[in-house]
Scaffold this motif. Structure first.
Motif, short mmCIF file in Angstrom:
data_model
loop_
_atom_site.label_atom_id
_atom_site.label_comp_id
_atom_site.label_asym_id
_atom_site.label_seq_id
_atom_site.Cartn_x
_atom_site.Cartn_y
_atom_site.Cartn_z
N SER A 1 5.16 -13.22 -4.06
CA SER A 1 4.58 -13.11 -2.73
C SER A 1 4.71 -11.69 -2.16
O SER A 1 4.53 -11.46 -0.97
N CYS A 2 5.03 -10.71 -3.02
CA CYS A 2 5.18 -9.32 -2.57
C CYS A 2 3.87 -8.84 -1.92
O CYS A 2 2.79 -9.03 -2.46
N ARG A 3 4.01 -8.15 -0.78
CA ARG A 3 2.82 -7.68 -0.06
C ARG A 3 2.14 -6.53 -0.80
O ARG A 3 0.95 -6.26 -0.60
N THR A 4 2.89 -5.83 -1.64
CA THR A 4 2.27 -4.72 -2.40
C THR A 4 1.68 -5.21 -3.72
O THR A 4 0.49 -5.00 -3.97
N CYS A 5 2.50 -5.85 -4.55
CA CYS A 5 2.05 -6.13 -5.92
C CYS A 5 1.97 -7.61 -6.25
O CYS A 5 1.79 -7.98 -7.40
N GLY A 6 2.12 -8.47 -5.21
CA GLY A 6 2.09 -9.92 -5.44
C GLY A 6 0.70 -10.43 -5.80
O GLY A 6 -0.26 -9.67 -5.85
N PRO B 1 8.37 -5.18 -11.35
CA PRO B 1 8.38 -5.29 -9.89
C PRO B 1 8.14 -3.93 -9.23
O PRO B 1 8.19 -2.89 -9.89
N CYS B 2 7.87 -3.96 -7.93
CA CYS B 2 7.79 -2.72 -7.15
C CYS B 2 9.00 -2.65 -6.22
O CYS B 2 9.82 -3.58 -6.16
N TYR B 3 9.11 -1.57 -5.50
CA TYR B 3 10.23 -1.38 -4.58
C TYR B 3 10.25 -2.48 -3.51
O TYR B 3 11.30 -2.94 -3.08
N ARG B 4 9.05 -2.93 -3.11
CA ARG B 4 8.98 -3.96 -2.07
C ARG B 4 9.40 -5.34 -2.60
O ARG B 4 9.84 -6.18 -1.83
N CYS B 5 9.27 -5.57 -3.92
CA CYS B 5 9.80 -6.80 -4.50
C CYS B 5 11.33 -6.84 -4.33
O CYS B 5 11.93 -7.90 -4.22
N LEU B 6 11.91 -5.67 -4.33
CA LEU B 6 13.37 -5.51 -4.25
C LEU B 6 13.83 -5.57 -2.80
O LEU B 6 14.79 -6.26 -2.46
ZN LIG Z 1 6.11 -5.83 -5.43
#
Ligand SMILES: [Zn+2]
Length: 253
Positions: free
Chosen positions: A246-251, A172-177
């Motif tokens: 659905s993450c905006r960075t890595c989804g 995951p990335c930070y934005r997933c969190l």
């Molecule tokens: Zn992410």
């Protein structure tokens, strides 16, 4: 690259480890790490990475050393109050290990310069104290496929993780969190909220350990795991972080 005689002595306690050895030490010497922020987290990060022989350290910070910083920002010194933090850090690093190349960037990381700055390094360690920089680094490191070792502080606790979302499933990335940054008025920063200085030292030192592990390919990566430290309870705990489809960075979209 062959180690010099002085390097054999300086790094003797690394060289004796099977997990590091000459090959690992040479890898560290050839590595380039960007440390974002020369503050409470950046201080132990820079000192330990320099001591470990990470050959090139980039440090980006636009602030100057202030008396109130010295309670926790141990890379700086009373005699350097008023100096640009990146120059003060460079002086401290030179005193520990003069063979480290320091790229001192006295500027703010912005949407305009982030990709150019980050692309020049193998790995980024985020020691910043604000959400704008944290999300900017999340997006930039994903785009240019650089591992990001990030920590955040509260007065008596902190958290730490490594993000390699470009590796796909399980990363995951930070934005997933944290999908969105909280509103700025809800975020207490060190200047207003206070912090027990040594707590920053614990988290920055853990960050240095994770950076060295990533560079050397040692042990278990923290990618996919959030490590939390509670100083008042003297406890650590770990939580698994799932990748958000659905993450905006890595989804997926
Ligand atoms: Zn992410």
């Amino acid at each position: 690259m062959d180690l010099s005689e002085a390097q054999f002595h300086r790094y003797a306690r690394h060289l004796i480890l099977d997990e590091v050895g000459e090959e690992g030490q040479e890898r560290l010497l050839a590595s380039r790490v960007l440390v974002v922020g020369a503050g409470g987290l950046g201080s132990p990060l820079l000192l330990y990475l320099a001591a470990a022989g990470v050959g090139t350290l980039g440090v980006i910070d636009h602030d100057r050393v202030d008396l109130t910083n010295l309670q926790r920002q141990i890379v700086h010194a009373t005699e350097r109050i008023g100096m640009a933090k990146v120059e003060s850090a460079k002086a401290a690093i030179a005193a520990v290990n003069p063979e480290i190349g320091v790229e001192a960037l006295c500027e703010q990381l912005t949407a305009e310069n982030a990709e150019r700055v980050v692309a020049g390094y193998d790995l980024v360690a985020d020691g910043s104290d604000n959400f704008a920089t944290r999300y900017l680094l999340t997006d930039t490191c994903f785009r240019v496929k650089k591992p990001l070792v990030a920590a955040a502080l509260a007065p008596f606790d902190g958290q730490l993780s490594t993000f390699k979302p470009y590796l796909g499933a399980g990363h995951p990335c930070y934005r997933c969190l944290f999908r969105e940054p909280p509103p700025p008025d809800l975020v207490p920063r060190c200047e207003t909220a206070g912090i027990l200085g040594a707590v920053a030292g614990v988290l920055g030192t853990l960050q240095a350990v994770e950076v060295l592990k990533e560079l050397l390919g040692l042990g278990e990566s923290l990618s996919g795991t959030l490590l939390m430290y509670d100083a008042l309870r003297a406890g650590f705990h770990r939580v698994k972080v799932p990748k958000d489809p659905s993450c905006r960075t890595c989804g997926e979209n």
